[in-house]
Design an enzyme around this catalytic site. Sequence first.
Site, PDB file in Angstrom:
ATOM      1  N   GLU A 137      -7.282   4.922  20.781  1.00  9.22           N
ATOM      2  CA  GLU A 137      -8.556   5.546  21.156  1.00  9.22           C
ATOM      3  C   GLU A 137      -8.348   6.585  22.255  1.00  9.22           C
ATOM      4  O   GLU A 137      -8.953   7.662  22.230  1.00  9.22           O
ATOM      5  CB  GLU A 137      -9.561   4.491  21.633  1.00  9.22           C
ATOM      6  CG  GLU A 137     -10.052   3.535  20.546  1.00  9.22           C
ATOM      7  CD  GLU A 137     -10.908   4.212  19.475  1.00  9.22           C
ATOM      8  OE1 GLU A 137     -11.249   5.401  19.621  1.00  9.22           O
ATOM      9  OE2 GLU A 137     -11.209   3.536  18.471  1.00  9.22           O
ATOM     10  N   ASP A 292      -7.181   3.949   8.057  1.00 11.37           N
ATOM     11  CA  ASP A 292      -7.774   5.234   7.664  1.00 11.37           C
ATOM     12  C   ASP A 292      -6.979   6.468   8.094  1.00 11.37           C
ATOM     13  O   ASP A 292      -6.611   7.314   7.284  1.00 11.37           O
ATOM     14  CB  ASP A 292      -9.220   5.337   8.169  1.00 11.37           C
ATOM     15  CG  ASP A 292      -9.402   4.846   9.614  1.00 11.37           C
ATOM     16  OD1 ASP A 292      -8.396   4.530  10.282  1.00 11.37           O
ATOM     17  OD2 ASP A 292     -10.559   4.781  10.073  1.00 11.37           O
ATOM     18  N   GLU A 392     -21.718  -1.110   9.116  1.00  7.92           N
ATOM     19  CA  GLU A 392     -20.291  -1.127   9.457  1.00  7.92           C
ATOM     20  C   GLU A 392     -19.473  -1.743   8.315  1.00  7.92           C
ATOM     21  O   GLU A 392     -18.371  -1.305   8.026  1.00  7.92           O
ATOM     22  CB  GLU A 392     -20.090  -1.919  10.754  1.00  7.92           C
ATOM     23  CG  GLU A 392     -18.697  -1.870  11.325  1.00  7.92           C
ATOM     24  CD  GLU A 392     -18.330  -0.529  11.969  1.00  7.92           C
ATOM     25  OE1 GLU A 392     -19.178   0.388  12.004  1.00  7.92           O
ATOM     26  OE2 GLU A 392     -17.184  -0.395  12.427  1.00  7.92           O
ATOM     27  N   GLU A 423     -18.454   9.813  10.354  1.00 14.94           N
ATOM     28  CA  GLU A 423     -17.628  10.036   9.158  1.00 14.94           C
ATOM     29  C   GLU A 423     -18.401  10.592   7.966  1.00 14.94           C
ATOM     30  O   GLU A 423     -17.902  11.446   7.234  1.00 14.94           O
ATOM     31  CB  GLU A 423     -16.904   8.736   8.758  1.00 14.94           C
ATOM     32  CG  GLU A 423     -15.743   8.367   9.675  1.00 14.94           C
ATOM     33  CD  GLU A 423     -16.179   7.800  11.022  1.00 14.94           C
ATOM     34  OE1 GLU A 423     -17.365   7.430  11.170  1.00 14.94           O
ATOM     35  OE2 GLU A 423     -15.337   7.725  11.936  1.00 14.94           O
TER      36      GLU A 423
END
Length: 818
Positions: A137, A292, A392, A423
């Site tokens: 992150e 991802d 989610e 996204e």
Amino acid sequence: MLFGITYLLLYVFQVVFAEIRTENYVKGGSAFTPSHINHIKNQTRQLFKHAWSSYMEYGFPFDEVRPRSCEPYGPDYNDVFNIVRNDAMGNISSTLLDNLDTLIIFGEWEELEKALTYLRKEKNRIFDKDTIVQVFETTIRALGGLLSSHVLLTDLFSQKREIPAKFTKLKQICDNYDGFLLEMAHDLGKRLVVAFDTKSNLPIPRVNLATGWKKIPSQLKKETCTSGATSPILEFSLLSRLTGDPQFEHLIQLTFSKLWTSRSALNLLPMTIDPKKNLWLDSITGIGASVDSFYEYAAKHSIIFNDDYMWNVFSSSYKSLLSHSAQGGGNTDYELIFSNINVNDGLIATSWIDSLGAFFPGLQVLTGQVKDAMKTHATYLKLWDYFDSIPERWEFITVGKVSDYEDNQYKSILLEWYPLRPEFIESTYYLYRATRDPMYLQIGSRILELLSTKYKAKCGFNGIQDIRSGEFQNRMETFVMGETLKYLYLLFDVDNDEFLHGDLMSEKGWVFSTEAHPMWFNKRLLPDESTRSKYSSLSGKKKYTGTEGTHHSSPVTGTGYGLPKNKKYDNFFTKNHFKARFSQCETTARQPESSGLLASSFYKSDNLFHFDHKFSKHLVRPHYLPQTHLDGSYIELSKPFFDIYGLAAPQKGHHHFQSSRPPSTASYDIILGNVSEMDGAEISELYSTHNSHPITNLHLNKTITSGDLWVPDLSSLRFKVEKLTHGNIDTTNSLIDESYIASMTQRGISNCCRINEDELLRILKVNGVPLSPGAVIWTRTFSIQCPKDGSSPALDITDDGRLVIYGTIVENMLVLPL
Ligand SMILES: *[C@@H]1O[C@H](CO)[C@@H](O)[C@H](O)[C@H]1NC(C)=O
Ligand SMILES: *[C@@H]1O[C@H](CO)[C@@H](O)[C@H](O)[C@H]1NC(C)=O
Ligand SMILES: *[C@@H]1O[C@H](CO)[C@@H](O)[C@H](O)[C@H]1NC(C)=O
Ligand SMILES: *[C@@H]1O[C@H](CO)[C@@H](O)[C@H](O)[C@H]1NC(C)=O
């Protein structure tokens, strides 16, 4: 041979009939005229200003502002295990760092100057914090933000071009910029890269910014996800290339290639590793959380560093996802869902998809897979239609009893929050750029409407904590401005007025990082001698001699067999499907006949509502939302939009749109042979230079036509088949009757003489490659041994050249005569 049924969905016959009534006129235009576009762009800019000024007033210099209570927000120093809160916060003004380039994109020069002044003052202190952060992150948000801004401020105006007046101020800021953001990036990079200093070359997931490995509870060091271990490759490589300090790129390359070398026989990586034990902790993969950005960064790294090895990583993974994970995606399917699968046998592993996977269509567009992208995106659009958000985690496979879903209408919402993730809007942006289909603008304007009303809070924007109850969150993550609002704004940049879409950037070969930071690299950005020596004296002990030539590419698929040697086939050629797919881009999915017309390709499909039908138990309007689809929230049914762009609808001029019947046939997967060897299976498209001597199947008088496939070897294939039985509607909206089945089954006699007379199989996809309705797969003949007990063999051939699987004739697969 193995006959595997992974799932079986039975559809009940029903006609879906959607009517759009004129009286339900929804407010707001949909014409997307220049003034309308200007208006919604400006509205998006106002939302950004609201968020930014709220942060500066109530949040700064802390990481975030809490949008509902107008308080600053940072790490939870009382509970080091509160990772939901702590992972993306380091008490390092994260929102500021993540949004320097956002300020540039929104043209907020004064705010940019203020931010730069602050950072210059704090640059030696800001990262010296006794705080545990997650490496991934912090890399994508803070390090990426610094690198992107450095590259923008250094290289944006590098080419000799006339600079538009609106950039005079920015040019001034660039001229005064001395590279201190790169110093900060280097400082932060050194604090993060220690995570990779392990015996296994696999990183620990978290570090303490001030003390490195020290003071981290072992529980917080145990599990690293695949995204986390591989994704810093873009940021770390760029940091090394810009500074000349090789340690970052060196370590991440070791990790990346180690993991890729450890892939399964299906070319897939699981989701979690234990860096200490040097072990995979699971055997599941997909396209969402935890894995991802592995695919994303393989593709993007190959683009900005022109790297064939990385392109091969991407294309082999994508090919495997198509073969094994893709549910739907056939030529007559509305949707394409990539489910989580086991990396070793390719079978479905979980019943759900997650919200993060909504980024995938954007990546598909970037890598030239536009048709797939539209179908993948369509799934998330439906979720948005029903929930005004995307849960989610959402279950799409019925688990347990159907009545459970009736007893609990929210059973499919497995994780119930929506923190304003970007996204879906990101993918919508890419798809609009690729197709120019106005439906994508309509999606954007619906999201804008929700952001302006429901999701707007006193001090920023709040996402949803519980989609089932409508309860809000008191949090605005850094990506709300940095991605959600940024992509929305750029979506509305229809005429390429923003610099990212204009001349200034046209030759830079840039990409967005996974956190929407524009990044690129070129010779002008190479460090000069003084920069190089400055950073090398600061750098660690690692010796490294460059990356060029350390990777080499290998072909995506095995070599083809070609057609049998025979004069008859001289005019026929084969083109490997996957080689073609990965060597040329589908640039636009727009139909030529609609160009010039105000039309949306959405209304050309007659299966627009099949998804709603198929997943009716899994899609529900939460009780606090209007219970109608005609209030404008169901985006494809928006009346003003349809009025203007419905010209391509089957019945022109009527607000009356009839859908085809959803299929009631069962469909399932058949796996032939060894899945581990599927990567080498040849799947080729057949084409002919001229048609004067068509090749026909002798008995059936079936001619090879373009669109047919050549699949010579049946030893490792995965078919998606449809079972055709009397009384059912098939995937092409036809009713199957007895005489059709009889005409197929009664003609051929198989070698082993046991033909099932009640049903036929139709292949919809082979190894992930969709077959058009009417097209045929041709294969080579093979020898058959009839079982001694008189039962049907796994594979058989009828005397008129049809393939038979366990006694059932395959309608669209034929043996090519020798
Ligand atoms: C943008 O919107 C703001 C606030 O509604 C308004 O004051 C401003 O004039 C608008 N600017 C443009 C260029 O339309
Ligand atoms: C967090 O950052 C703020 C502002 O920069 C600073 O005043 C404070 O001391 C920091 N807290 C900790 C625990 O480091
Ligand atoms: C399947 O193929 C793999 C790779 O070629 C091989 O190692 C394995 O033994 C094969 N499995 C079977 C059951 O033949
Ligand atoms: C095969 O089909 C073609 C066109 O469909 C037709 O012209 C031809 O007569 C057929 N040949 C035989 C042997 O049935």
